[in-house]
Design an enzyme around this catalytic site. Structure first.
Site, short mmCIF file in Angstrom:
data_model
loop_
_atom_site.label_atom_id
_atom_site.label_comp_id
_atom_site.label_asym_id
_atom_site.label_seq_id
_atom_site.Cartn_x
_atom_site.Cartn_y
_atom_site.Cartn_z
CG LEU A 1 -2.20 -0.57 1.15
CD1 LEU A 1 -3.18 -0.27 2.42
CD2 LEU A 1 -3.24 0.22 -0.02
CG ASP A 2 1.08 3.69 -3.45
OD1 ASP A 2 2.08 2.85 -3.76
OD2 ASP A 2 0.25 4.24 -4.25
#
Length: 310
Positions: A48-49
């Site tokens: 996940l960024d």
């Protein structure tokens, strides 16, 4: 004779479904959870960024052997697209590369969505983990190189416009398969609508097979550090883990006896003929006394172990 190495952590196994906060990297999150649990090893099932929040499944111990089965699962994201600017990273972090005063109507947005449902061709963002000639695309992009990333097919099972809070943004939900980039969706929406766009908010709410309600906020985990007794603290943390087998729920399940479990742990196949044996050749997992023993292949009346668990 050299002394045997002491384990560097506890030999626990299970999944923690972390609700990752914004501005906290996935690798950083894994390191934090591994430290909290005093685990031998840990790994996540899909980056996940840092600018994204939500579900980050983290495998501890032997559960890391089941990570590929979660990586391949469906995912659901809620995301906001801000219109009027295309950015180098296709999210808020990057420099503005193109801009427009045009804004789409709600109906115009709805009209383009059917073209993004099904198996579609998508070009990953310049800032992505895709490898180009052995190097990560984001490393090349940071060095100022403009690279040609080949398109690839991804699966979009559902795409819904949730709201248009104002003329400058729209809120969506997407259910998608492995390898889909939400940032690329935002970029392509903006280009098709002629107004440009980028992701300004992103939250992952589902990673198959884990439900949204299984998520544990990072703050709740950190709060347990206040428990002074280490055994009590670890017991409280362990109570939040999901059984390793949960990651394998899409596979056929064999319940075996102790003798069969011993054979599998020695790397030997076992017979699975009988009324309850799966008929088709497939991947499956085996448990004995409720404990995961092995993942393997069923074929020609046998279950052959590929990954064996302690």
């Amino acid at each position: 004779m050299s002394k045997p190495r002491k384990p560097k952590g506890r030999p626990i196994s299970g999944w923690l479904i972390l609700d990752k906060p914004v501005d906290f990297g996935s690798t950083e999150a894994v390191s934090k959870i591994k430290w909290l649990y005093k685990a031998e090893k840990a790994g996540h099932a899909g980056t996940l960024d840092p600018l994204a929040s939500g579900m980050l499944p983290i495998a501890l111990g032997d559960a890391t052997k089941t990570v590929p089965y979660v990586m391949d699962g469906r995912k659901i994201y809620e995301f906001t697209v801000s219109w009027g600017e295309e950015r180098a990273t296709d999210d808020l972090e990057g420099d503005v590369t193109k801009s427009s005063d045009k804004r789409p109507s709600e109906q115009q947005i709805r009209d383009i969505l059917p073209g993004y449902i099904g198996t579609i061709s998508q070009v990953p963002p310049q800032f992505s983990a895709i490898k180009i000639a052995g190097e990560r695309a984001y490393d090349l992009a940071r060095e100022g190189e403009t690279i040609e990333i080949p398109s690839r097919e991804v699966d979009i099972f559902r795409l819904t416009l949730l709201a248009c809070p104002d003329a400058d943004s729209a809120h969506f939900e997407v259910e998608c398969g492995k390898g889909t980039y939400v940032r690329a969706l935002a970029r392509d929406f903006g280009r098709e609508l002629g107004c440009y766009g980028h992701v300004s908010g992103l939250r992952r709410t589902f990673v198959a097979p884990f439900a949204e309600g299984a998520m544990v906020p990072l703050a709740d985990l950190v709060a347990l550090e206040a428990i002074e007794d280490m055994d009590e603290r670890l017991a409280a943390l362990d109570a939040l883990l999901i059984d390793t087998c949960e990651a394998l729920s899409s596979l056929p399940h064999l319940v075996i006896n102790d003798d069969q479990a011993h054979r599998l742990k020695m790397g030997n196949p076992i017979l699975v003929r009988g009324r309850d044996a799966p008929v088709a050749e497939s991947e499956a997992y085996a448990t004995a006394r409720g404990k995961l023993i092995a993942i393997g292949e069923i074929g020609q009346g046998e279950f052959r172990p590929k990954r064996v668990f302690a």
